[in-house]
Every structure is written in C-alpha cells, then in structure tokens.
Design a protein around this motif. Structure first.
Motif, short mmCIF file in Angstrom:
data_model
loop_
_atom_site.label_atom_id
_atom_site.label_comp_id
_atom_site.label_asym_id
_atom_site.label_seq_id
_atom_site.Cartn_x
_atom_site.Cartn_y
_atom_site.Cartn_z
N LEU A 24 -70.23 -3.41 -29.14
CA LEU A 24 -69.41 -3.74 -27.97
C LEU A 24 -68.14 -2.90 -27.95
O LEU A 24 -67.70 -2.43 -26.89
N ILE A 25 -67.53 -2.73 -29.11
CA ILE A 25 -66.29 -1.95 -29.19
C ILE A 25 -66.57 -0.46 -28.95
O ILE A 25 -65.87 0.20 -28.18
N LEU A 26 -67.62 0.07 -29.59
CA LEU A 26 -67.87 1.50 -29.54
C LEU A 26 -68.51 1.95 -28.23
O LEU A 26 -68.17 3.01 -27.70
N LEU A 27 -69.44 1.16 -27.69
CA LEU A 27 -70.18 1.59 -26.52
C LEU A 27 -69.57 1.10 -25.20
O LEU A 27 -69.66 1.79 -24.18
N GLU A 28 -68.98 -0.08 -25.22
CA GLU A 28 -68.44 -0.64 -23.98
C GLU A 28 -66.92 -0.73 -23.96
O GLU A 28 -66.33 -1.20 -22.99
N GLU A 29 -66.31 -0.27 -25.06
CA GLU A 29 -64.85 -0.31 -25.18
C GLU A 29 -64.32 -1.72 -24.88
O GLU A 29 -63.29 -1.89 -24.24
N SER A 30 -65.07 -2.71 -25.34
CA SER A 30 -64.69 -4.10 -25.13
C SER A 30 -63.92 -4.62 -26.34
O SER A 30 -64.24 -4.26 -27.48
N TYR A 31 -62.95 -5.43 -26.09
CA TYR A 31 -62.22 -6.06 -27.18
C TYR A 31 -61.49 -7.27 -26.62
O TYR A 31 -61.09 -7.29 -25.46
N ALA A 32 -61.33 -8.28 -27.45
CA ALA A 32 -60.61 -9.49 -27.05
C ALA A 32 -59.77 -9.96 -28.22
O ALA A 32 -60.21 -9.93 -29.36
N ASP A 33 -58.56 -10.37 -27.93
CA ASP A 33 -57.66 -10.86 -28.97
C ASP A 33 -57.73 -12.37 -29.09
O ASP A 33 -58.01 -13.09 -28.13
N ASP A 34 -57.49 -12.84 -30.30
CA ASP A 34 -57.22 -14.25 -30.54
C ASP A 34 -56.04 -14.32 -31.50
O ASP A 34 -55.40 -13.31 -31.79
N ALA A 35 -55.75 -15.51 -32.00
CA ALA A 35 -54.57 -15.66 -32.86
C ALA A 35 -54.68 -14.77 -34.10
O ALA A 35 -53.69 -14.16 -34.53
N SER A 36 -55.87 -14.65 -34.65
CA SER A 36 -56.05 -13.86 -35.86
C SER A 36 -55.83 -12.37 -35.60
O SER A 36 -55.17 -11.67 -36.38
N THR A 37 -56.39 -11.86 -34.49
CA THR A 37 -56.23 -10.44 -34.21
C THR A 37 -54.79 -10.10 -33.84
O THR A 37 -54.30 -9.02 -34.16
N VAL A 38 -54.11 -11.03 -33.17
CA VAL A 38 -52.70 -10.81 -32.84
C VAL A 38 -51.87 -10.71 -34.13
O VAL A 38 -51.02 -9.83 -34.28
N ARG A 39 -52.15 -11.62 -35.09
CA ARG A 39 -51.44 -11.55 -36.37
C ARG A 39 -51.71 -10.21 -37.06
O ARG A 39 -50.82 -9.60 -37.64
N GLY A 40 -52.96 -9.78 -36.99
CA GLY A 40 -53.31 -8.51 -37.60
C GLY A 40 -52.60 -7.34 -36.94
O GLY A 40 -52.12 -6.43 -37.62
N ASN A 41 -52.51 -7.37 -35.61
CA ASN A 41 -51.82 -6.29 -34.90
C ASN A 41 -50.34 -6.25 -35.26
O ASN A 41 -49.76 -5.17 -35.44
N LEU A 42 -49.73 -7.42 -35.37
CA LEU A 42 -48.31 -7.46 -35.73
C LEU A 42 -48.09 -6.93 -37.15
O LEU A 42 -47.12 -6.22 -37.42
N LEU A 43 -49.01 -7.29 -38.05
CA LEU A 43 -48.90 -6.80 -39.43
C LEU A 43 -49.02 -5.28 -39.46
O LEU A 43 -48.26 -4.60 -40.14
#
Length: 212
Positions: A24-43
C-alpha cells in the motif's frame, strides 16, 4: 547488467511486518497516522536533522544517507556512532516497545550492511533505541539476519516490479496497524464475502415488467 530496483530500508521493515502494508505504501503511496505513528514521527524529528557531534571516544552522525549497490538498498540511518576503537555502530530510534527478532531488527541489520560498504569495515552490532523504555537494545547482525535482509529485499523488489498488492493477512497485526481502514483486511481476506459485496453493489437494476 542493469541495476536492481532500489529498495528503501524502511520498506524492508514494513514488508517484514506485513507485506500488504508495504504494498500500500510503495504502490499506492497510501499512509495513515495513529497515536503510535505520530509519536514515532515526533521522535524522528529529533534525530533526522543532519548533524555531527563528538564526545570523548565517539563521533555521532545523524541522518546519515547510506546505500548498498549490489543489493540495491538505500536509506538514512537515524544515528551512527564512529568509535575510537574503529567500530561503526548504527542506532535506530523507535517510539514503541522493542520486540526481539522483530521487523526493527531487519532495518538496523540493513543499515549495518550498507555501512559496511560505505566505511569498508565489518559492522557486527547495532542497537534499537526504544522510546517506550528509553533503553538501547543490542541487535547482533549475524548471518541469519543478513539472509533475512537479502530475502526481504528480493520480496519487496518483486512487489515493485509486479505492481500487485500482496493479499491481506487479517490477523492480530491488523489491530495495531494504522492502515487498517485503507487495507480492509477482514473484508478482503474473506473472498466470498468480498465477491458477494461487489455483486450487491454493482448488480444491475431489474427490468420493469413488460419490457422487451
């Protein structure tokens, strides 16, 4: 001889966790954030600023680009420590808890393989820094883990070459995945239910009585 399709180090981790998520990420450039991914992005914001700092015994490089031409790997290391004894040590930062043998191990091993090509020295050890417990967890970059990196790079490259989304897994991983709604694993994994739903949505309207 043509060069292999480039595979990002992060794609190895995504594919090891769930092939469909990687697709989904590689072929459709799809991505969705949740609390965990937001924490990861901030880190990662704190470690992805390119930089170079030194303290006694170690020089620390941040956001270091790396690659491996033969394996077709490319990416960026969060942190690389160049120690006075000659050791080169990658440190991958993760917001969540560390899982021994998990997908993060693949990513740090791939970083080690790329660093070996860049610095021309063995890199037998890396670390995963977990924001959940604020500890470094050692990862031995052994032959088994290296083979895993090679096998996963081939699998990801096949997805990119074939442009076909892998099938959904529809298991306990889906509950923790931020892309659950984009993936629809429970619906798609049940192919009969999926076909029935398509038939219901796209069934032509009944002809009116008396129509020829």
């Amino acid at each position: 001889m043509s060069e292999p399709i480039q595979v990002s180090l992060s794609a190895l981790e995504h594919y090891d966790y769930c092939p469909r998520q990687a697709g989904l990420i590689l072929l459709e450039e799809s991505y969705a954030d949740d609390a965990s991914t937001v924490r990861g992005n901030l880190l990662h914001q704190r470690v992805h600023e390119p930089g170079d700092e030194s303290r006694p015994g170690v020089r620390t490089l941040r956001a270091l680009p790396v690659w491996h031409d033969r394996l077709g790997l490319t990416g960026v290391c969060d942190v690389v420590e160049l120690r006075d004894d000659g050791a080169v040590v990658p440190v991958e930062h993760k917001a969540g808890p560390y899982v021994s043998g998990g997908p993060a191990d693949v990513q740090v091993a791939a970083q080690a393989i790329c660093l070996e090509e860049r610095f021309k020295t063995p890199v037998p050890l890396g670390y995963i820094y977990s924001g959940a417990d604020r500890k470094r967890h050692p990862v031995a970059v052994d032959e088994a883990l290296r083979r895993r990196v090679v096998d996963l790079s081939r699998a990801v490259r096949a997805v990119l070459a074939d442009t076909v989304l892998p099938a959904p897994v529809a298991d306990k991983r889906c509950r923790r995945c931020s892309m659950n709604e984009l993936c629809m694993p429970k619906l798609l994994a049940n192919q009969k239910r999926y076909r029935d739903e398509l038939d219901r949505l796209f069934q032509p309207a009944d002809e009116s009585p008396g129509d020829d």
